[in-house]
Design a protein around this motif. Structure first.
Motif, PDB file in Angstrom:
ATOM      1  N   LEU A   1     -74.561 -29.518  -7.854  1.00 59.16           N
ATOM      2  CA  LEU A   1     -74.998 -29.066  -6.527  1.00 59.16           C
ATOM      3  C   LEU A   1     -74.269 -29.835  -5.424  1.00 59.16           C
ATOM      4  N   GLU A   2     -74.125 -31.146  -5.615  1.00 59.12           N
ATOM      5  CA  GLU A   2     -73.420 -31.977  -4.627  1.00 59.12           C
ATOM      6  C   GLU A   2     -71.984 -31.503  -4.465  1.00 59.12           C
ATOM      7  N   GLU A   3     -71.342 -31.248  -5.595  1.00 58.44           N
ATOM      8  CA  GLU A   3     -69.913 -30.904  -5.568  1.00 58.44           C
ATOM      9  C   GLU A   3     -69.648 -29.535  -4.975  1.00 58.44           C
ATOM     10  N   THR A   4     -70.660 -28.685  -4.931  1.00 58.83           N
ATOM     11  CA  THR A   4     -70.417 -27.318  -4.474  1.00 58.83           C
ATOM     12  C   THR A   4     -71.082 -27.026  -3.133  1.00 58.83           C
ATOM     13  N   GLY A   5     -71.401 -28.088  -2.394  1.00 58.93           N
ATOM     14  CA  GLY A   5     -71.918 -27.888  -1.046  1.00 58.93           C
ATOM     15  C   GLY A   5     -73.383 -27.492  -0.988  1.00 58.93           C
ATOM     16  N   HIS A   6     -74.135 -27.822  -2.044  1.00 58.93           N
ATOM     17  CA  HIS A   6     -75.558 -27.472  -2.061  1.00 58.93           C
ATOM     18  C   HIS A   6     -76.426 -28.733  -2.029  1.00 58.93           C
ATOM     19  N   ALA A   7     -76.033 -29.675  -1.161  1.00 53.85           N
ATOM     20  CA  ALA A   7     -76.729 -30.964  -1.138  1.00 53.85           C
ATOM     21  C   ALA A   7     -78.213 -30.818  -0.808  1.00 53.85           C
ATOM     22  N   ASN A   8     -78.580 -29.780  -0.072  1.00 53.60           N
ATOM     23  CA  ASN A   8     -79.981 -29.619   0.319  1.00 53.60           C
ATOM     24  C   ASN A   8     -80.798 -28.741  -0.619  1.00 53.60           C
ATOM     25  N   VAL A   9     -80.195 -28.274  -1.678  1.00 49.95           N
ATOM     26  CA  VAL A   9     -80.990 -27.527  -2.664  1.00 49.95           C
ATOM     27  C   VAL A   9     -81.814 -28.538  -3.468  1.00 49.95           C
ATOM     28  N   GLN A  10     -83.112 -28.287  -3.512  1.00 51.23           N
ATOM     29  CA  GLN A  10     -84.007 -29.228  -4.199  1.00 51.23           C
ATOM     30  C   GLN A  10     -84.000 -29.013  -5.707  1.00 51.23           C
ATOM     31  N   LEU A  11     -84.328 -30.092  -6.409  1.00 47.99           N
ATOM     32  CA  LEU A  11     -84.507 -30.035  -7.857  1.00 47.99           C
ATOM     33  C   LEU A  11     -85.956 -30.400  -8.190  1.00 47.99           C
ATOM     34  N   MET A  12     -86.683 -29.437  -8.700  1.00 44.68           N
ATOM     35  CA  MET A  12     -88.025 -29.724  -9.217  1.00 44.68           C
ATOM     36  C   MET A  12     -87.922 -29.720 -10.737  1.00 44.68           C
ATOM     37  N   ALA A  13     -88.074 -30.888 -11.336  1.00 40.33           N
ATOM     38  CA  ALA A  13     -87.903 -30.994 -12.785  1.00 40.33           C
ATOM     39  C   ALA A  13     -89.198 -30.676 -13.516  1.00 40.33           C
ATOM     40  N   TYR A  14     -89.139 -29.708 -14.417  1.00 37.46           N
ATOM     41  CA  TYR A  14     -90.227 -29.592 -15.386  1.00 37.46           C
ATOM     42  C   TYR A  14     -90.036 -30.838 -16.272  1.00 37.46           C
TER      43      TYR A  14
END
Ligand code: PBG
Length: 329
Positions: free
Chosen positions: A184-197
């Motif tokens: 996500l960082e490398e593709t310009g999605h720094a603000n996409v959240q990760l909710m881990a199951y």
């Protein structure tokens, strides 16, 4: 500390206004995430036999449900696709199609509601594989870890490109949170959240869900080589610690009600947002109880959802979200 009769705990319970004043846990529609099932077609709704009251909807129907959620004050929708059989294969390659059901649903919701609602997407291959397992298999039928993680990264990026706000890996592979975060960082999605199951158990409560996404009839065996043993609690804390170290923004415990001790322990051990998933089998139990006259549906729904919050959950994924929001509104 005074004691009876000076102390009468029933005093503050004697009237509705006083009970409201002393209530320790408040449930609101903003605590709810509504899981919905997406299917092909236009104007289509399909009942799900084992989930009475829940239906799959085509992309346009799902966009309408998103508007309904906004109106009810529900802040987030969780999407699950019912991938047609002919698009499923050994490797779940439809997960990487930028025009798959999931991506079309994300775009339709964003078109309909913009920033008024969050879209959470499930990262795991089971809705796309011909065998119903969450990952890639070796010759022996074992779900291999590292190659699956590579596929999950691609799947998550596909969802992020379509506009997903929260990607939520439900696969229980080791190392997937760090790999997805990096992608996500490398593709310009720094603000996409990760909710881990993070603490997801190999549970008998997932049956109706597997019907809903069409993988129930395909799945042979079980998921015990990757999902957790229901007997374990310390291991859940290790899973949570790992996922937080790898960059998860929030963690999830799943199933819900039988695992409230895990929710509480996670909340006390790590001061982070913890979500719980009241899964399909739990929903079905409440519906069955209501249908059998063994309990009042509305009361059962609000009591169980309040219990999640009392245990420490920041929010709950529940198929009863629209009903609960209506009752609370
Ligand atoms: C698949 C997935 C499952 C659920 C959410 N994501 C089923 C499974 O692990 O077999 C279950 C949700 C529910 O039962 O409501 N990765």
């Amino acid at each position: 500390m005074s004691s009876y009769p000076n102390l009468r705990l029933r005093r503050t319970r004697a009237s509705a206004w006083s009970r409201a004043l002393h209530r320790e846990t408040i449930l609101t529609p903003a605590d709810l995430i509504w899981p919905v099932f997406v299917t092909e077609g236009k104007g289509v709704t399909e009942d799900i036999g084992s989930l009475p009251g829940v239906s799959r909807g085509s992309v346009d129907v799902i966009a309408k449900r998103a508007r309904e959620a906004v109106a009810l004050g529900i802040p987030c929708l969780a999407l699950f696709p019912n991938t047609p059989k002919d698009l499923r294969d050994e490797d779940g390659s439809e997960a990487h199609n930028p025009d798959n059901l999931m991506c079309r649903a994300i775009r339709a919701i964003k078109d309909a509601c913009g920033e008024d609602i969050g879209v959470l997407t499930d990262v795991a291959l089971d809705p796309y594989t011909s065998h119903g397992q969450d990952g890639l298999l070796d010759e022996a039928g074992y779900v291999v870890n590292d190659a699956t993680v590579d596929a999950l990264v691609q799947q998550a990026l596909n969802q992020a490109n379509a506009g997903a706000d929260i990607v939520a890996p439900s696969d229980m592979m080791d190392g997937r949170i760090a790999a997805i975060r990096e992608g996500l960082e490398e593709t310009g999605h720094a603000n996409v959240q990760l909710m881990a199951y993070a603490a997801k158990y190999a549970s008998a409560f997932y049956g109706p869900f597997r019907d809903a996404v069409g993988s129930g009839g395909l799945l042979k065996g079980d998921k015990k080589t990757y999902q957790m043993d229901p007997a374990n609690a310390e291991e859940a804390l290790r899973e949570v610690r790992l996922d937080l170290d790898e960059g998860a923004d929030s963690v999830m415990v799943k199933p819900g009600l039988p695992y409230l001790d895990i929710v509480r322990r996670v909340k006390e051990s790590f001061q982070v947002p913890v979500f719980a998933y009241q899964v399909s089998g739990e929903y079905a139990m409440i519906e069955a109880a209501a249908a059998a006259g063994a309990g009042d549906r509305d009361a059962l729904v609000l009591e169980t959802l309040t219990a999640f919050k009392r245990a420490g959950a920041s929010g709950v994924l529940t198929y009863h979200a629209p009903l609960a929001a209506r009752l609370l509104g």
